[in-house]
Design an enzyme around this catalytic site. Structure first.
Site, PDB file in Angstrom:
ATOM      1  CG  HIS A 143     -16.121  21.508  17.604  1.00  0.00           C
ATOM      2  ND1 HIS A 143     -16.289  22.863  17.752  1.00  0.00           N
ATOM      3  CD2 HIS A 143     -15.374  21.107  18.666  1.00  0.00           C
ATOM      4  CE1 HIS A 143     -15.667  23.261  18.849  1.00  0.00           C
ATOM      5  NE2 HIS A 143     -15.112  22.208  19.425  1.00  0.00           N
ATOM      6  CD  GLU A 144     -15.227  17.476  19.862  1.00  0.00           C
ATOM      7  OE1 GLU A 144     -14.017  17.569  20.170  1.00  0.00           O
ATOM      8  OE2 GLU A 144     -16.101  18.180  20.388  1.00  0.00           O
ATOM      9  CG  HIS A 147     -10.417  19.886  18.988  1.00  0.00           C
ATOM     10  ND1 HIS A 147      -9.763  21.010  19.447  1.00  0.00           N
ATOM     11  CD2 HIS A 147     -11.705  20.017  19.379  1.00  0.00           C
ATOM     12  CE1 HIS A 147     -10.611  21.785  20.083  1.00  0.00           C
ATOM     13  NE2 HIS A 147     -11.799  21.218  20.056  1.00  0.00           N
TER      14      HIS A 147
END
Length: 177
Positions: A143-144, A147
């Site tokens: 998820h990170e 980004h």
């Protein structure tokens, strides 16, 4: 003194940019950013936060899994700064799991992610680390990591029916009502 940094929201163009490589891990700005991100993720009840979420477009994020209001069953780990992270290898097995995002408040989505990862990153002391991650912590990492490439979890949801509000998530998934 480490401080909370305001988290930008979906729609801010920084969230859609490819983040810059961190050239000098010992730079004072980068070291302060790590400290501030660690404070910010804790105060926001997150389990991870990427520098682009505070409008700092660098390839840096914190993985900080721990039980909290948003993720009551999260495993406990020390907050870990991961600079210039890479996915070296991943399992073929993909698992769907519920995700939310501090930059997309009020929404959860079922997101397919690799169950197992082999990763590499530079730690805050400039040392190269290699690690195996599984399940929830592997999900946080992915998820990170997204980004850093301008990707938000809603981009990975396969069907709009796999999205719910935070309130419904709390009622149906956390409280099983």
């Amino acid at each position: 003194m480490p401080e909370f940094i305001p988290i930008i929201q979906l729609g801010d163009p920084v969230l859609r940019q490819k983040a810059a490589w961190v050239e000098n891990t010992q730079d004072k700005y980068i070291q302060k950013l790590i400290d501030d991100l660690t404070v910010t993720v804790a105060q926001a009840n997150g389990v991870g936060i990427a520098a682009p979420q505070v409008a700092a477009s660098y390839r840096l994020f914190i993985v900080a899994s721990r039980p909290n209001l948003r993720y009551p069953n999260a495993p406990v780990m020390e907050p870990t700064a991961m600079i210039n992270p890479r996915i070296i290898d991943h399992s073929t097995e993909i698992v769907k799991g519920w995700e939310g995002c501090l930059s997309v408040p009020g929404i959860r989505g079922l997101v397919p992610r690799y169950k197992h990862l082999t990763i590499a990153y530079t730690d805050r002391n400039g040392k190269l680390k290699k690690q195996e991650l599984t399940d929830f912590v592997a999900r946080i990492f992915q998820h990170e990591y997204d980004h850093l490439d301008g990707v938000v979890f809603v981009d990975r949801v396969e069907n709009s029916l796999d999205m719910i509000t935070e309130d419904e998530y709390q009622k149906r998934v956390i409280n099983h009502t």
